[in-house]
Design a protein around this motif. Sequence first.
Motif, PDB file in Angstrom:
ATOM      1  N   ALA A   1       0.854  -1.190   0.000  1.00 56.84           N
ATOM      2  CA  ALA A   1       0.000   0.000   0.000  1.00 56.84           C
ATOM      3  C   ALA A   1       0.890   1.238   0.000  1.00 56.84           C
ATOM      4  O   ALA A   1       1.942   1.264   0.642  1.00 56.84           O
ATOM      5  N   ARG A   2       0.454   2.261  -0.747  1.00 61.45           N
ATOM      6  CA  ARG A   2       1.222   3.501  -0.826  1.00 61.45           C
ATOM      7  C   ARG A   2       0.268   4.690  -0.835  1.00 61.45           C
ATOM      8  O   ARG A   2      -0.851   4.605  -1.337  1.00 61.45           O
ATOM      9  N   LEU A   3       0.741   5.811  -0.292  1.00 63.93           N
ATOM     10  CA  LEU A   3      -0.053   7.032  -0.224  1.00 63.93           C
ATOM     11  C   LEU A   3       0.851   8.193  -0.593  1.00 63.93           C
ATOM     12  O   LEU A   3       1.876   8.430   0.045  1.00 63.93           O
ATOM     13  N   MET A   4       0.451   8.951  -1.647  1.00 61.29           N
ATOM     14  CA  MET A   4       1.210  10.116  -2.099  1.00 61.29           C
ATOM     15  C   MET A   4       0.465  11.382  -1.708  1.00 61.29           C
ATOM     16  O   MET A   4      -0.743  11.512  -1.945  1.00 61.29           O
ATOM     17  N   ALA A   5       1.185  12.320  -1.111  1.00 59.04           N
ATOM     18  CA  ALA A   5       0.572  13.584  -0.690  1.00 59.04           C
ATOM     19  C   ALA A   5       0.286  14.453  -1.908  1.00 59.04           C
ATOM     20  O   ALA A   5       1.099  14.521  -2.841  1.00 59.04           O
TER      21      ALA A   5
ATOM     22  N   LEU B   1      -3.974   7.321  -2.915  1.00 58.44           N
ATOM     23  CA  LEU B   1      -3.861   6.051  -2.193  1.00 58.44           C
ATOM     24  C   LEU B   1      -4.053   4.902  -3.167  1.00 58.44           C
ATOM     25  O   LEU B   1      -5.057   4.852  -3.889  1.00 58.44           O
ATOM     26  N   ALA B   2      -3.101   3.991  -3.199  1.00 59.91           N
ATOM     27  CA  ALA B   2      -3.173   2.829  -4.084  1.00 59.91           C
ATOM     28  C   ALA B   2      -2.627   1.624  -3.344  1.00 59.91           C
ATOM     29  O   ALA B   2      -1.725   1.737  -2.503  1.00 59.91           O
ATOM     30  N   ALA B   3      -3.174   0.452  -3.649  1.00 59.37           N
ATOM     31  CA  ALA B   3      -2.764  -0.788  -2.988  1.00 59.37           C
ATOM     32  C   ALA B   3      -2.837  -1.927  -3.988  1.00 59.37           C
ATOM     33  O   ALA B   3      -3.575  -1.874  -4.980  1.00 59.37           O
ATOM     34  N   GLY B   4      -2.049  -2.973  -3.738  1.00 61.03           N
ATOM     35  CA  GLY B   4      -2.044  -4.128  -4.620  1.00 61.03           C
ATOM     36  C   GLY B   4      -1.186  -5.233  -4.054  1.00 61.03           C
ATOM     37  O   GLY B   4      -0.571  -5.102  -2.983  1.00 61.03           O
ATOM     38  N   LEU B   5      -1.142  -6.354  -4.772  1.00 59.64           N
ATOM     39  CA  LEU B   5      -0.344  -7.499  -4.360  1.00 59.64           C
ATOM     40  C   LEU B   5       1.095  -7.360  -4.848  1.00 59.64           C
ATOM     41  O   LEU B   5       1.422  -6.473  -5.646  1.00 59.64           O
ATOM     42  N   THR B   6       1.942  -8.259  -4.390  1.00 58.24           N
ATOM     43  CA  THR B   6       3.368  -8.144  -4.692  1.00 58.24           C
ATOM     44  C   THR B   6       3.644  -8.320  -6.178  1.00 58.24           C
ATOM     45  O   THR B   6       4.494  -7.621  -6.743  1.00 58.24           O
ATOM     46  N   HIS B   7       2.943  -9.247  -6.838  1.00 58.66           N
ATOM     47  CA  HIS B   7       3.227  -9.489  -8.250  1.00 58.66           C
ATOM     48  C   HIS B   7       2.753  -8.337  -9.138  1.00 58.66           C
ATOM     49  O   HIS B   7       3.140  -8.258 -10.305  1.00 58.66           O
ATOM     50  N   ALA B   8       1.916  -7.446  -8.607  1.00 59.04           N
ATOM     51  CA  ALA B   8       1.456  -6.274  -9.348  1.00 59.04           C
ATOM     52  C   ALA B   8       1.449  -5.076  -8.404  1.00 59.04           C
ATOM     53  O   ALA B   8       0.400  -4.666  -7.909  1.00 59.04           O
TER      54      ALA B   8
ATOM     55  N   GLU C   1       5.552  13.777  -0.764  1.00 56.27           N
ATOM     56  CA  GLU C   1       6.166  12.622  -0.117  1.00 56.27           C
ATOM     57  C   GLU C   1       5.194  11.440  -0.102  1.00 56.27           C
ATOM     58  O   GLU C   1       3.982  11.609  -0.108  1.00 56.27           O
ATOM     59  N   GLU C   2       5.766  10.248  -0.083  1.00 58.14           N
ATOM     60  CA  GLU C   2       4.969   9.023  -0.059  1.00 58.14           C
ATOM     61  C   GLU C   2       5.192   8.260   1.243  1.00 58.14           C
ATOM     62  O   GLU C   2       6.266   8.366   1.862  1.00 58.14           O
ATOM     63  N   GLN C   3       4.182   7.506   1.608  1.00 61.20           N
ATOM     64  CA  GLN C   3       4.281   6.547   2.702  1.00 61.20           C
ATOM     65  C   GLN C   3       3.947   5.169   2.135  1.00 61.20           C
ATOM     66  O   GLN C   3       2.891   4.993   1.517  1.00 61.20           O
ATOM     67  N   VAL C   4       4.843   4.228   2.350  1.00 61.30           N
ATOM     68  CA  VAL C   4       4.693   2.879   1.801  1.00 61.30           C
ATOM     69  C   VAL C   4       4.651   1.897   2.958  1.00 61.30           C
ATOM     70  O   VAL C   4       5.457   1.976   3.896  1.00 61.30           O
TER      71      VAL C   4
END
Length: 429
Positions: free
Chosen positions: A89-93, A106-113, A131-134
């Motif tokens: 999961a990642r969030l970009m300001a 805000l975007a999220a996904g599995l490891t293969h994608a 800045e991003e938070q992962v």
Amino acid sequence: MTGRWRPTPALARAVVVGALAVVTSVIGAAPAVMVLGAPFVVLACFGLLHRPDSSPSVRAMLDHRWLHEGQGTTSRLVLDEDDDVEHVARLMAPTPYIALHPPTGLAAGLTHAPPTIEIGPRRWGRRALGEEQVCLTAPWAGYRWGPVRLPGETLRVLPQTRRFDSRADTPRPVGLVGVNRSPRLGAGVEFADIRPFRPGDRLRRISWRVSVRSRELHVTTSPAEEDSGVLLVVDALGDHGSSDGLDGTASSLDQGVRAAAAVAEHHIRTGDRVGLRVVGGDGGLLGYGAGTRHLRCLLDVLAGVRAGELPRGVVDRLQLRVTGGSVVFVFSPMLGQAIVTATASLVQRGLPVVVVDTLPPGVSPMVPDGVDPRLAELAWRMRKLERDQVLAGLAALGCPVIAWRGAGTLDDVLRRLSRRRGVPQVVAR
């Protein structure tokens, strides 16, 4: 960027509830409690069995770092040692003049994608992404890595070059080769006149139809095709009006930068040599050149334009230093005395100068705190009256002043300047 694995609240809750269910069912002889707590026991067991021991690292990467306004790129995550990672999961300001997809960042996904974020800059300049938070999650949501902060990437956004296609020739062509018709005869392709044959004329220029009728050899003549020197002067002494990006209202600096980019692309595409001078801010100077590489350098300088006043000593002796035979385009709202004086001096030297008025219609001044809005409005009206007198004075000197309207804006002006080049003029020395 690196971090470390920590148990999630879900795992702690499953361990506590599962342990209580087991103890209660054994001590209290209550099988029903064991049945109710079985899912938590299973979740705790699988979460502990998949305890990660790797040290993943993550970084963001942009597909493109150089874009034009309106274009887009994609920000992708690069994961290393992700064997124990199941979910990302990642969030970009959000940042001004940057459109994101998803809009929340805000975007999220599995490891293969791994999740991607689409980025679309809406205004020229150097744009820094937020800045991003992962955050990484292990299987069965037992352990979480992060969240960690990733610094925002930097984009170089070039001004949009709306198609500008002028059919008028550039005045005063002086180069060796180009597409502009010269007042001198030469090896061109367009018909100019028919005259008697002279020693040294090329045989392929003989007009046999006229020669047979007149019984004397006649040849056709053509105007030479040459290139011109075009100097673009961008006024960055101030930025008047508000800028809402590519799809919204444009400030005076937006108008000037985008118009200069369109004119530069047109003349470079036709083979002319183009130079750039930025007056105000951090300044900027680019010599005459041609070709795609020079256009890229010119757009890069335009993307770095910042509004700002000139030092007092520089204002008093501002000179644009234009060589003879050049055509000067001044992109300015004509509200600064320094740029007005420099433009008038070029006109008095006899150079072809075109002023492109970049002041947006209906613009209103910014009212500082503590200032009466009615007083600020009155001062702005008086300033606009002075500006109208300045524009009228430039027009009286023979300098055309036009508002930028896109394709075809400069056609009529360039035709008039081309006709004027054959008229004798009094030049101030």
